[in-house]
Write an enzyme that holds these catalytic residues in place. Structure first.
Site, PDB file in Angstrom:
ATOM      1  N   HIS A 162      34.939  42.529  35.272  1.00 40.13           N
ATOM      2  CA  HIS A 162      34.277  43.663  34.617  1.00 40.13           C
ATOM      3  C   HIS A 162      34.797  43.789  33.190  1.00 40.13           C
ATOM      4  CE1 HIS A 162      32.276  45.510  38.160  1.00 40.13           C
ATOM      5  NE2 HIS A 162      33.155  44.752  38.778  1.00 40.13           N
TER       6      HIS A 162
ATOM      7  N   ASN B 149      28.358  37.889  50.496  1.00 42.31           N
ATOM      8  CA  ASN B 149      29.088  37.462  51.714  1.00 42.31           C
ATOM      9  C   ASN B 149      28.527  38.241  52.887  1.00 42.31           C
ATOM     10  OD1 ASN B 149      30.636  39.693  50.104  1.00 42.31           O
ATOM     11  ND2 ASN B 149      31.180  40.024  52.258  1.00 42.31           N
TER      12      ASN B 149
ATOM     13  N   MET C  87      31.145  48.885  47.195  1.00 42.99           N
ATOM     14  CA  MET C  87      32.120  49.875  46.714  1.00 42.99           C
ATOM     15  C   MET C  87      31.664  50.553  45.425  1.00 42.99           C
ATOM     16  SD  MET C  87      35.523  47.555  47.273  1.00 42.99           S
ATOM     17  CE  MET C  87      35.695  46.470  48.707  1.00 42.99           C
ATOM     18  N   SER C  88      30.367  50.553  45.154  1.00 40.06           N
ATOM     19  CA  SER C  88      29.912  51.121  43.869  1.00 40.06           C
ATOM     20  C   SER C  88      28.533  51.736  44.001  1.00 40.06           C
ATOM     21  CB  SER C  88      29.883  50.005  42.811  1.00 40.06           C
ATOM     22  OG  SER C  88      28.854  49.075  43.112  1.00 40.06           O
TER      23      SER C  88
ATOM     24  N   TYR D 173      37.564  53.298  43.478  1.00 42.98           N
ATOM     25  CA  TYR D 173      38.886  52.900  43.992  1.00 42.98           C
ATOM     26  C   TYR D 173      39.926  52.736  42.884  1.00 42.98           C
ATOM     27  CZ  TYR D 173      37.289  48.127  42.839  1.00 42.98           C
ATOM     28  OH  TYR D 173      36.805  47.031  42.195  1.00 42.98           O
ATOM     29  N   GLU D 174      39.482  52.773  41.622  1.00 43.63           N
ATOM     30  CA  GLU D 174      40.455  52.664  40.539  1.00 43.63           C
ATOM     31  C   GLU D 174      41.246  53.967  40.371  1.00 43.63           C
ATOM     32  OE1 GLU D 174      38.995  50.200  37.082  1.00 43.63           O
ATOM     33  OE2 GLU D 174      37.240  50.077  38.379  1.00 43.63           O
TER      34      GLU D 174
ATOM     35  N   HIS E  26      35.152  51.582  39.110  1.00 39.68           N
ATOM     36  CA  HIS E  26      34.975  51.847  40.534  1.00 39.68           C
ATOM     37  C   HIS E  26      35.789  53.070  40.948  1.00 39.68           C
ATOM     38  CE1 HIS E  26      33.639  47.666  40.293  1.00 39.68           C
ATOM     39  NE2 HIS E  26      32.943  47.916  41.388  1.00 39.68           N
TER      40      HIS E  26
ATOM     41  N   SER F 144      29.881  42.950  39.764  1.00 37.70           N
ATOM     42  CA  SER F 144      30.836  41.837  39.852  1.00 37.70           C
ATOM     43  C   SER F 144      30.157  40.478  39.700  1.00 37.70           C
ATOM     44  CB  SER F 144      31.526  41.820  41.215  1.00 37.70           C
ATOM     45  OG  SER F 144      32.272  42.967  41.400  1.00 37.70           O
TER      46      SER F 144
ATOM     47  N   HIS G 174      37.888  37.985  47.612  1.00 38.96           N
ATOM     48  CA  HIS G 174      37.129  38.269  46.386  1.00 38.96           C
ATOM     49  C   HIS G 174      36.533  36.989  45.786  1.00 38.96           C
ATOM     50  CE1 HIS G 174      35.904  40.545  42.902  1.00 38.96           C
ATOM     51  NE2 HIS G 174      36.585  39.748  42.096  1.00 38.96           N
TER      52      HIS G 174
ATOM     53  N   ALA H 118      27.498  43.574  43.773  1.00 39.30           N
ATOM     54  CA  ALA H 118      27.752  42.572  44.803  1.00 39.30           C
ATOM     55  C   ALA H 118      27.970  43.363  46.093  1.00 39.30           C
ATOM     56  CB  ALA H 118      28.998  41.776  44.452  1.00 39.30           C
TER      57      ALA H 118
HETATM   58  N1  HPA Z   1      32.258  44.956  51.300  1.00 37.73           N
HETATM   59  C1  HPA Z   1      32.378  45.824  50.275  1.00 37.73           C
HETATM   60  N2  HPA Z   1      32.115  45.499  49.030  1.00 37.73           N
HETATM   61  C2  HPA Z   1      31.698  44.241  48.778  1.00 37.73           C
HETATM   62  C3  HPA Z   1      31.550  43.296  49.788  1.00 37.73           C
HETATM   63  C4  HPA Z   1      31.851  43.674  51.129  1.00 37.73           C
HETATM   64  O1  HPA Z   1      31.752  42.896  52.090  1.00 37.73           O
HETATM   65  N3  HPA Z   1      31.134  42.134  49.199  1.00 37.73           N
HETATM   66  C5  HPA Z   1      31.022  42.411  47.871  1.00 37.73           C
HETATM   67  N4  HPA Z   1      31.354  43.678  47.616  1.00 37.73           N
END
Ligand code: HPA
Length: 272
Positions: free
Chosen positions: A61, A235, A211-212, A85-86, A83, A30, A247, A113
């Protein structure tokens, strides 16, 4: 169509559409996709043109494979990823990794990320992945084993090749690029984690959550590829700071560390 046939058809298409034969693959996460725009002699092939390639839907993406040169090395970049989750099974979202292995890639650099779980981390930190915890409740190797790629029960004790990590850490230190090293824990998403889940993740030994990456790393290991993983801590994870996760914050931090991240990638390409 059997999965092997899908992989072979995609690999054959790529071998026909470029004469480049890279041994290094790179997956851009990302907000990190534009590294692909810095390659020379670039040949860009949208995922949508490659037979059987899953097409990403996540914002940020783009969905293209870019062949080219960087740091004197031939590379192929997956600009954008699918991902879990898709909605597709992990076996399917990782098909591009097997296609890269089928065209001759031997080393895979995975970027993402991630949220910082380790309290000593700060947004904007870069983290070399030392190991992972698969908390996605799935595995890309579920289903009949693809014998042509690797064994039924592949070793997972050195997925993020220790030897490459050592080389990357010393090169980063020499170049003055601060680099954390830690454990990446995968949650399925797409909702961010709850504060309780993040406290659990910390107890279990995670330094970052995302998530990846884990499905791709497992498939790469199954194919016998060496893997390097780099997280951009965009973050602090849920509950660490008294604010909501959005996001936009992920994209903003990725943009802020863009130059350092690219510098680190160049350095990784130089040493591996
Ligand atoms: N959690 C999950 N996936 C992420 C995060 C997070 O805090 N930040 C960027 N991708």
């Amino acid at each position: 169509m059997e999965i092997e046939e899908k992989i072979n058809a995609a690999a054959a298409y790529l071998l026909e559409h470029t004469t480049q034969r890279p041994t290094i693959g790179l997956v851009l996460g990302s907000g990190l996709g534009d590294f692909a725009d810095t390659l020379t002699d670039a040949v860009r092939i949208p995922f949508s043109q490659i037979p059987n390639f899953p097409v990403p839907t996540a914002p940020g993406h783009a969905g293209a494979l870019v062949f080219g040169k960087k740091q004197g090395k031939d590379v192929v970049v997956l600009q954008g990823r699918i991902h879990f989750y898709e909605g597709l099974p992990q076996r399917e979202i990782t098909l591009p990794v097997r296609v890269l292995a089928a065209i001759g890639v031997k080393q895979l650099i995975l970027t993402n990320a991630a949220g910082g779980v380790n309290m000593a981390y700060h947004p904007g930190d870069l983290m070399l992945i030392a190991d992972h915890i698969n908390y996605s409740f799935s595995n890309p190797l579920i289903g009949p084993n693809l014998e042509g790629f690797g064994p039924r029960f592949p070793d997972a004790s050195d997925i993020y090749t220790a030897q490459l990590r050592t080389a990357i850490k010393s090169a980063a230190a020499e170049a003055g690029i601060p680099l954390q090293e830690g454990v990446y824990m995968m949650f399925s998403g797409p909702s961010y984690e709850t504060p309780a889940e993040i406290r659990m993740a910390r107890v279990l030994g995670a330094d970052a959550v995302g998530m990846s990456t884990v499905p791709e790393a497992l498939v790469a290991a199954h194919c016998g590829l060496q893997v390097v993983g780099i997280s951009c801590i965009t973050n602090m994870a849920a509950g660490v700071l008294p604010r909501k996760l959005v996001h936009e914050e992920v994209m903003e931090t990725a943009a802020r560390v863009h130059d350092t991240f690219q510098q680190l990638l160049e350095l990784v390409l130089a040493v591996i």
